[in-house]
Design an enzyme around this catalytic site. Structure first.
Site, PDB file in Angstrom:
ATOM      1  CB  CYS A 287      -0.966  -0.051   1.180  1.00  0.00           C
ATOM      2  SG  CYS A 287      -2.323   1.125   1.082  1.00  0.00           S
ATOM      3  CG  HIS A 372      -4.331  -3.769   2.549  1.00  0.00           C
ATOM      4  ND1 HIS A 372      -3.584  -3.319   3.610  1.00  0.00           N
ATOM      5  CD2 HIS A 372      -4.704  -2.658   1.870  1.00  0.00           C
ATOM      6  CE1 HIS A 372      -3.514  -1.996   3.588  1.00  0.00           C
ATOM      7  NE2 HIS A 372      -4.189  -1.578   2.532  1.00  0.00           N
ATOM      8  CD  GLU A 374      -2.805  -6.338   5.319  1.00  0.00           C
ATOM      9  OE1 GLU A 374      -3.462  -5.285   5.410  1.00  0.00           O
ATOM     10  OE2 GLU A 374      -2.099  -6.614   4.334  1.00  0.00           O
TER      11      GLU A 374
END
Length: 403
Positions: A287, A372, A374
């Site tokens: 990001c 992302h 995660e």
């Protein structure tokens, strides 16, 4: 057959999740009236919409949303409450929540608090029971814009309109400095899913230094899941100090605001990449970290019209055409043309608008992704990036040991 009097069915008592009236005023003067929940206060921020169907607690506690109001396009939220294990940060994240409706019932075995109470404890106002579809369409047409949410009694609409119109936008704002840790710390705790579903995490055998530009806890948990001990350092940590820690790999985290506003950070990352070219340790950015990686390599970034916020963004790998559904949250993007002249290339693209979704250096173990991996609660298509990062670290360590 029972001959007694008929029994009335048990009915669940529903209590309103709202605590009064509230209003959202946009910088262009448009006004939305609704019902207030959470903290009774006035907040200023950039208004964006998020298309995720679940994960409101993780979204709202993501430091990447600092300085922003999140409008969730899901029709109702709040039904599973909140819990401390799913918080991505403590006290950081979105400055207001906008929703179509908040469930009057909280029901989940992991829940410890209702959404409204949790928002109030963080000082975050919420506004619901208004037409979020109209707001989303407005933002798609006009672009993300500044706004003011007021959940206090008797708001002065004219004053709020003036406040919204004069609010400072996101361009040029170094919000990473506001959300970054003030001192280094070590993280070894694995994810909840690892402990409950897969057993103990492997013993840590690599050391990662992570720059905190607004890092999410689930990133640290997933690094622990694949055998990494992580030292988290402030965003303004000089490259020399990071190198003195002798990291096996360096991670550049997510975060809020304009990447181009982090001039001194970009300079230090440039020095770090010079050292990486000689030493060869892997570098991975997510990001904002991905955008800063681009800038440190000499590339450029630019502001998107309304950004990418949601859990349904498809990205395609240039090498094999594989498509992954990803969670994304950013208002800026990497300029693809600016990469080629500096030895980097776009390795994945966003299929919604053809923006750069990942970059790498062909001859070095330096990578960045705009999404992302995660994401919690998901999607998990890209979760292997953490294992790939740690595998690259182990291979680099092994090659050094055998040299």
């Amino acid at each position: 057959m029972s001959t007694g009097a008929a029994q009335s069915p048990t009915r669940l008592k529903l209590e309103s999740p709202y605590n009064g009236d509230g209003v959202l005023v946009l910088a262009d003067g448009r006004v939305f009236h609704g019902k207030a929940f959470g903290a009774q206060t006035t907040a200023v921020g950039e208004v964006v919409f998020n298309t995720s169907m679940s994960g409101y607690q993780e979204i709202l506690s993501d430091p990447s949303y600092a300085g922003q109001f999140v409008c969730l396009t899901a029709t109702e939220i709040g039904n599973v409450g909140v819990n401390p294990e799913d918080e991505e940060s403590e006290g950081l994240g979105a400055v207001a929540l906008l929703a179509r409706a908040v469930s009057p019932v909280t029901s989940n075995w992991r829940s410890r608090q209702d959404l409204g109470g949790w928002l109030a404890s963080r000082g975050v106002p919420g506004l619901a029971e208004f037409d979020t579809r109209a707001l989303t369409r407005h933002l798609r047409e006009r672009g993300a814009m500044m706004g003011v949410v007021c959940t206090e009694p008797k708001p002065d609409l004219e004053a709020l309109k003036k406040q919204a119109a004069e609010a400072e936008g996101m361009e040029g704002r170094n919000l990473a400095a506001e959300v970054s840790t003030r001192a280094p710390y070590t993280w070894t705790e694995p994810s909840w899913e690892q402990v409950q579903l897969r057993g103990p995490a492997p013993e840590a055998d690599v050391h990662v230094v992570a720059y905190d530009f607004g890092i999410k806890r689930n990133i640290l948990r997933m690094l622990a899941d694949v055998g990494a001990k992580t030292t988290v350092v402030p965003a303004d940590t000089p490259a020399d100090e990071v190198l003195a820690m002798k990291p096996d790999g360096v991670f550049l985290s997510n975060g809020p605001g304009d990447p181009a506003a982090l001039g001194p950070v970009i300079d230090e990352l440039g020095k770090l990449l010079e050292a990486q070219e000689k030493a060869g340790f892997p570098v991975f950015g997510i990001c904002l970290g991905h955008q800063l990686l681009c800038l440190a390599l000499g590339g450029k970034t630019y502001k998107l019209k309304f950004g990418h916020h949601g859990g349904n963004h498809p990205v395609r790998a240039s090498e094999d055409g594989r498509v992954a559904i990803t969670a994304q949250n950013h208002g800026f993007a990497v300029d693809a043309e600016s990469l080629a002249a500096h030895g980097a290339r776009s390795s994945e693209i966003n299929l919604f608008d053809q923006t750069v979704a990942a970059l790498n250096l062909a001859s070095r173990e330096v990578k960045g992704v705009q999404y992302h991996p995660e994401a919690s609660p998901g999607p998990h298509d890209a979760a292997d990036h953490f294992a790939d990062f740690v595998t690259a670290i182990r291979e680099h360590k092994a090659s050094k040991a055998s040299a």
